[in-house]
Write a protein that holds these residues in place. Structure first.
Motif: not given
Length: 330
Positions: A83-95, A98-102, A104-115
């Motif tokens: 979605a517009p306004g949801r920048p890309f994000a990468l992470w390390t330190g446990g899944i 990724s949930l925090y990034a999505r 609390k920071r409104n980011c798009t991680t690999l786990e919440n792309t469609v595939l």
């Protein structure tokens, strides 16, 4: 739930039962024929990876899995910002990171792309497929995910400093090799031959709002429990204190903050280091961190330096092992 055992073959019947979960994760705009093809590639890739493991466990992860590669390359359109306004994000330190990034920071991680979401929802490595078969799949689609970050803002969430993780060995180094990252005369190594440290150094040279079209923002995180909720995370600032929000422009600054936080945490929780904490007016913690606890002064070394240096080494070990039980290192 513990992971499916790495020494057991994929459970084919249970894997087949996941197809409906996989298909329902796609929006209606994705054709059934495409979903079916992606599923076939996924299952074939799992079986190919298991064969690699049986042939030679040590080399299995470094071998090219043709089905995983085809899945990532042919269907990369499903690895974009959702979605517009949801920048890309990468992470390390446990899944949980990724949930925090999505959330609390409104980011798009690999786990919440469609595939990525379709694969993530199946929980394959917890139910029916060894992680050693699934890890290379995530690595393959991660490469295509990072390739889409050209000209974008990217947030990099770090709960740990783990140089052996995919975050470092693949994702950050791939970012550094993107055309958006300026080169200098010092970059005389071709990207294909540059070491990981050379590429990370290239990222650390970037200036905020500089010439790069790729905006990088590093976020250092801490949570007490191994499997925290997004609400349990706090971010770490440059002084090593927990705050609601803080971005760094360089990887090295985020790493220093993580280590500084753990030093302060040890100092404040242990009697010996509480006493040493009173001498922090004498000690420049930034210099201490930069020197990795090695005394470089001309004057005689203070009596308390060695004790604090031991705390620093403990803190470094802690920062590298936080959430280790839930991290998937390749």
């Amino acid at each position: 739930m513990p992971d499916y055992p790495n020494d057991q073959a994929p459970e084919q019947d249970l894997l087949a039962s996941k197809k409906e979960v996989f298909a329902k994760a796609f929006p209606s705009r994705v054709q059934d024929s495409a979903i079916s093809k992606m599923w076939d590639l996924l299952v074939a890739g799992i079986n190919t990876q298991w064969r690699f493991i049986q042939e030679n466990p040590r080399s299995a992860k470094s071998r090219t899995n043709p089905e995983y590669q085809e899945l990532a390359e042919q269907y990369s359109e499903h690895l974009s910002v959702i979605a517009p306004g949801r920048p890309f994000a990468l992470w390390t330190g446990g899944i949980a990171v990724s949930l925090y990034a999505r959330e609390k920071r409104n980011c798009t991680t690999l786990e919440n792309t469609v595939l990525g979401n379709a694969i993530h929802k199946m929980n394959l490595h917890e139910t029916c497929v060894p992680w050693d078969c699934i890890g290379p799949l995530w690595n393959s689609i991660s490469r295509m995910f990072v390739a889409k970050m050209q000209g974008q803002s990217v947030y990099l969430f770090m709960r740990t400093h783990a140089p052996l993780s995919i975050f470092y060995r693949q994702e950050l180094t791939q970012l550094a090799a993107l055309p958006a990252i300026p080169r200098t005369p010092a970059d005389n190594s071709p990207d294909a031959g540059a070491t990981m440290q050379e590429l990370i150094t290239r990222l650390n040279r970037l200036k905020p709002n500089g010439s790069s079209s790729l905006g990088l923002y590093f976020v250092a995180l801490y949570a007490e429990r191994n499997n925290p909720t997004p609400d349990e995370f706090r971010e770490i600032d440059a002084s090593g204190h927990l705050v609601a929000r803080h971005n760094f422009n360089r990887e090295r600054d985020a790493v220093a903050a993580i280590k500084r936080f753990h030093v302060l945490k040890i100092m404040e929780s242990d009697r010996v280091y509480r006493e040493l904490a009173g001498k922090r007016d004498v000690l420049d913690m930034k210099l201490f961190a930069a020197n990795d606890g090695v005394w470089t002064g001309i004057d005689p070394k203070p009596e308390w330096w060695d004790e604090l240096a031991r705390a620093w080494q403990i803190a470094k070990a802690a920062s590298n092992s936080v959430a280790a039980s839930e991290m998937k290192l390749d």
